[in-house]
Enzyme design. Sequence first.
Site, PDB file in Angstrom:
ATOM      1  N   GLU A 102       0.839  -1.202   0.000  1.00 26.58           N
ATOM      2  CA  GLU A 102       0.000   0.000   0.000  1.00 26.58           C
ATOM      3  C   GLU A 102       0.868   1.244   0.000  1.00 26.58           C
ATOM      4  O   GLU A 102       1.946   1.266   0.603  1.00 26.58           O
ATOM      5  CB  GLU A 102      -0.916  -0.011   1.238  1.00 26.58           C
ATOM      6  CG  GLU A 102      -1.967   1.085   1.260  1.00 26.58           C
ATOM      7  CD  GLU A 102      -2.972   0.856   2.392  1.00 26.58           C
ATOM      8  OE1 GLU A 102      -3.411  -0.301   2.576  1.00 26.58           O
ATOM      9  OE2 GLU A 102      -3.300   1.821   3.099  1.00 26.58           O
ATOM     10  N   ASP A 104       0.186   5.385   0.629  1.00 26.24           N
ATOM     11  CA  ASP A 104      -0.899   6.208   1.185  1.00 26.24           C
ATOM     12  C   ASP A 104      -0.639   7.695   1.174  1.00 26.24           C
ATOM     13  O   ASP A 104       0.423   8.160   1.612  1.00 26.24           O
ATOM     14  CB  ASP A 104      -1.134   5.861   2.661  1.00 26.24           C
ATOM     15  CG  ASP A 104      -1.707   4.481   2.884  1.00 26.24           C
ATOM     16  OD1 ASP A 104      -2.184   3.894   1.922  1.00 26.24           O
ATOM     17  OD2 ASP A 104      -1.659   4.017   4.035  1.00 26.24           O
ATOM     18  N   GLU A 106      -3.043  10.426   3.189  1.00 28.56           N
ATOM     19  CA  GLU A 106      -4.238  10.637   4.010  1.00 28.56           C
ATOM     20  C   GLU A 106      -4.219  12.067   4.523  1.00 28.56           C
ATOM     21  O   GLU A 106      -3.202  12.530   5.050  1.00 28.56           O
ATOM     22  CB  GLU A 106      -4.288   9.657   5.194  1.00 28.56           C
ATOM     23  CG  GLU A 106      -4.628   8.239   4.788  1.00 28.56           C
ATOM     24  CD  GLU A 106      -4.835   7.330   5.983  1.00 28.56           C
ATOM     25  OE1 GLU A 106      -5.847   6.610   6.019  1.00 28.56           O
ATOM     26  OE2 GLU A 106      -3.974   7.347   6.890  1.00 28.56           O
ATOM     27  N   HIS A 119      -0.710  12.937   5.900  1.00 28.51           N
ATOM     28  CA  HIS A 119      -0.124  11.719   6.462  1.00 28.51           C
ATOM     29  C   HIS A 119       0.245  10.791   5.316  1.00 28.51           C
ATOM     30  O   HIS A 119      -0.580  10.525   4.442  1.00 28.51           O
ATOM     31  CB  HIS A 119      -1.174  11.082   7.383  1.00 28.51           C
ATOM     32  CG  HIS A 119      -0.792   9.775   7.991  1.00 28.51           C
ATOM     33  ND1 HIS A 119      -0.356   9.666   9.292  1.00 28.51           N
ATOM     34  CD2 HIS A 119      -0.806   8.513   7.502  1.00 28.51           C
ATOM     35  CE1 HIS A 119      -0.125   8.404   9.574  1.00 28.51           C
ATOM     36  NE2 HIS A 119      -0.379   7.681   8.504  1.00 28.51           N
ATOM     37  N   THR A 120       1.495  10.321   5.276  1.00 27.13           N
ATOM     38  CA  THR A 120       1.923   9.391   4.246  1.00 27.13           C
ATOM     39  C   THR A 120       2.422   8.105   4.897  1.00 27.13           C
ATOM     40  O   THR A 120       2.911   8.118   6.027  1.00 27.13           O
ATOM     41  CB  THR A 120       3.044   9.980   3.366  1.00 27.13           C
ATOM     42  OG1 THR A 120       4.230  10.162   4.153  1.00 27.13           O
ATOM     43  CG2 THR A 120       2.619  11.302   2.754  1.00 27.13           C
ATOM     44  N   ASN A 121       2.304   6.993   4.167  1.00 23.64           N
ATOM     45  CA  ASN A 121       2.768   5.707   4.690  1.00 23.64           C
ATOM     46  C   ASN A 121       3.055   4.777   3.518  1.00 23.64           C
ATOM     47  O   ASN A 121       2.524   4.950   2.415  1.00 23.64           O
ATOM     48  CB  ASN A 121       1.717   5.086   5.620  1.00 23.64           C
ATOM     49  CG  ASN A 121       2.308   4.141   6.656  1.00 23.64           C
ATOM     50  OD1 ASN A 121       3.474   3.765   6.591  1.00 23.64           O
ATOM     51  ND2 ASN A 121       1.497   3.753   7.628  1.00 23.64           N
ATOM     52  N   ARG A 130       5.442   3.212   8.701  1.00 25.45           N
ATOM     53  CA  ARG A 130       6.470   4.072   8.098  1.00 25.45           C
ATOM     54  C   ARG A 130       5.890   5.463   7.860  1.00 25.45           C
ATOM     55  O   ARG A 130       5.984   6.029   6.768  1.00 25.45           O
ATOM     56  CB  ARG A 130       6.958   3.463   6.790  1.00 25.45           C
ATOM     57  CG  ARG A 130       7.612   2.086   6.937  1.00 25.45           C
ATOM     58  CD  ARG A 130       8.160   1.600   5.611  1.00 25.45           C
ATOM     59  NE  ARG A 130       8.854   0.332   5.748  1.00 25.45           N
ATOM     60  CZ  ARG A 130       8.403  -0.832   5.311  1.00 25.45           C
ATOM     61  NH1 ARG A 130       7.215  -0.889   4.710  1.00 25.45           N
ATOM     62  NH2 ARG A 130       9.113  -1.927   5.459  1.00 25.45           N
ATOM     63  N   TRP A 196      -9.392   9.554  16.388  1.00 18.91           N
ATOM     64  CA  TRP A 196      -7.929   9.675  16.351  1.00 18.91           C
ATOM     65  C   TRP A 196      -7.412  10.779  15.436  1.00 18.91           C
ATOM     66  O   TRP A 196      -6.285  11.256  15.624  1.00 18.91           O
ATOM     67  CB  TRP A 196      -7.299   8.354  15.904  1.00 18.91           C
ATOM     68  CG  TRP A 196      -7.624   7.968  14.481  1.00 18.91           C
ATOM     69  CD1 TRP A 196      -8.694   7.245  14.060  1.00 18.91           C
ATOM     70  CD2 TRP A 196      -6.896   8.308  13.299  1.00 18.91           C
ATOM     71  NE1 TRP A 196      -8.682   7.105  12.695  1.00 18.91           N
ATOM     72  CE2 TRP A 196      -7.583   7.734  12.194  1.00 18.91           C
ATOM     73  CE3 TRP A 196      -5.724   9.018  13.056  1.00 18.91           C
ATOM     74  CZ2 TRP A 196      -7.141   7.867  10.888  1.00 18.91           C
ATOM     75  CZ3 TRP A 196      -5.274   9.147  11.743  1.00 18.91           C
ATOM     76  CH2 TRP A 196      -5.988   8.579  10.680  1.00 18.91           C
ATOM     77  N   GLY A 200      -5.174  13.625  17.906  1.00 20.24           N
ATOM     78  CA  GLY A 200      -5.279  12.359  18.612  1.00 20.24           C
ATOM     79  C   GLY A 200      -6.667  12.048  19.123  1.00 20.24           C
ATOM     80  O   GLY A 200      -6.828  11.268  20.072  1.00 20.24           O
ATOM     81  N   ARG A 274       9.670   5.030  19.906  1.00 21.98           N
ATOM     82  CA  ARG A 274       8.935   3.981  19.208  1.00 21.98           C
ATOM     83  C   ARG A 274       9.829   2.794  18.839  1.00 21.98           C
ATOM     84  O   ARG A 274       9.360   1.681  18.679  1.00 21.98           O
ATOM     85  CB  ARG A 274       8.333   4.598  17.946  1.00 21.98           C
ATOM     86  CG  ARG A 274       7.382   3.708  17.196  1.00 21.98           C
ATOM     87  CD  ARG A 274       6.746   4.526  16.100  1.00 21.98           C
ATOM     88  NE  ARG A 274       5.912   3.717  15.236  1.00 21.98           N
ATOM     89  CZ  ARG A 274       5.343   4.180  14.129  1.00 21.98           C
ATOM     90  NH1 ARG A 274       5.526   5.438  13.784  1.00 21.98           N
ATOM     91  NH2 ARG A 274       4.599   3.396  13.382  1.00 21.98           N
TER      92      ARG A 274
END
Length: 593
Positions: A102, A104, A106, A119-121, A130, A196, A200, A274
């Site tokens: 995928e 992304d 967003e 937001h990227t992934n 990621r 979310w 958040g 993280r």
Amino acid sequence: MASLSLPKSFIFVFCFVLCSFVVASSDLNKDFQITWGDGRAKILNNGKLLTLSLDKASGSGFQSKNEYLFGQIDMQLKLVPGNSAGTVTAYYLSSKGSTWDEIDFEFLGNSTGEPYTLHTNVFSQGKGNREQQFHLWFDPTADFHTYSVLWNPQHIVFSVDGTPIRKFKNLESKGVPYPKNQAMRIYSSLWNADDWATRGGLVKTDWSLAPFSASYRNFKANACVWSSGASSCGSNSATLNSWMSQELDSAGEKKLKWVQKNYMIYNYCTDAKRFPQGFPPECKVQIGPARLAVTFSKLALEFNGTGLGTCECLPVKTEYMPISRETTALSAANFYQDFQITWGDGRAKILDNGELLTLSLDKASGSGFQSKNEYLFCQIDMQLKLVPGNSAGTVTAYYISSKGSTWDEIDFEFLGNSTGEPYTLHTNVFSQGKGNREQQFHLWFDPTADFHTYSILWNPQHIVFSVDGTPIRKFKNLESMGVPYPKNQPMRIYSSLWNADDWATRGGLVKTDWSQAPFTASYRNFKANACAWSSGASSCGSSSANSNSWLSQELDSADEEKIKSVQQKYMIYNYCTDAKRFPQGFPPECSMA
């Protein structure tokens, strides 16, 4: 009638050239199908426009009719305007199955007047995590902008209006899975994620503003279509399709670094909490922003609106080098020394041998600058002369801020006015990503007629906002009461002049009069007593409280009376008195204000 007979070899070549890549027409009916939403998604204008909408009952979505294995894909989007808090507009490529791939985009909705979070992934073989997040350098709701994915065997590049913002390299040689074997469709959806998406989950969707709507147009794809287990791109596709082997040139790399330096707010490759056992292997070879603990050369760019500038390579361990390492940074009142212009394509100027800085705004763009130093506690003064006349719809922002998803920030924002009406001075304090602490004032003078001094005192005890030496607001350190306080994250000074006529003047009722453009704000006489931050350490030592009286400065009784007088006469909004906003009770600091 005689039939035309063509050699089979010609037919094969002709079909290959047509089928090896798809150049989409402007008819979205041909390329996409609406998959859910019970009529909330629509294809309009003979296929030239697609809209998704969201209300309290449901969102909506669509997908491409084709699957692709590698491609260069563009789509123009115009996002949900106004208060889009709680909404998410997702635009992405994805395969199926438990080990899916995928890519992304967003777009996480905002409260009115605050920026969207992009937001990227990247997922490969079912593994994501990621995330990189950005704030954009324009209002993505005011007009259409192009969001692009280049996906080839070498890398994935995310771009906005042709400017690359992220690159994910194929590092299979280092054990990093890369999407290259699974065909993907294009998907998009508009849906509610107020558990979310905005701060958040702290800010919920305001359903009184529904339906929310996002729009799509001008889809283009140079891509290898996947059908019946085979790709339309043959063995020599790299020759026919230059995008299949395309790399970023030096100008593209400069633009990428500029965006990540100025607009990246989260990078998984810098989130040490993280990854306590060490960052993922791709992080060690892909350059991230300042907090990434690797040695690399600093790229000093003065962005000129195209992403190109002059490069000065300095061997340092972090991306930013402070001007000095003295105990306190004492400004020399020279803007060349203390600041760099970051955007505006020439609309921002440093003049008079560095003694004057101007920002301007026209219908095409605003402009902005930032400090070269980061500070952890400071006493800073700046003289501003604001946009004169009818400045309705404009905002002049002057603030200090850190980076990341739990950023700290201390804000002056000057909301423009209609001719003859007062400016609104908007103040706010963010700590650990949480703001919502607005206080607003009308000033007791015309801030456009001459320069006036706007000051921030930020020390471990409190934050004090002052105008011409008169304190107007104090935010105390009340960590003992469970109130987060900015004290651990260094901040830069930023300023920008931009168009916000969707919210700034009377809640967006009064629009910018572009016949008055260009609008101009001016800056001079910057002064800072401050602790410069470099390589994870402050220039203020353990004895700094003795040498820097501001670091332990409290307000005396006369100053406390001045605050009360200003707030009594000129305050027009205080979050600590807005009972509708806090039906469960005011924030704890309000009881001490």
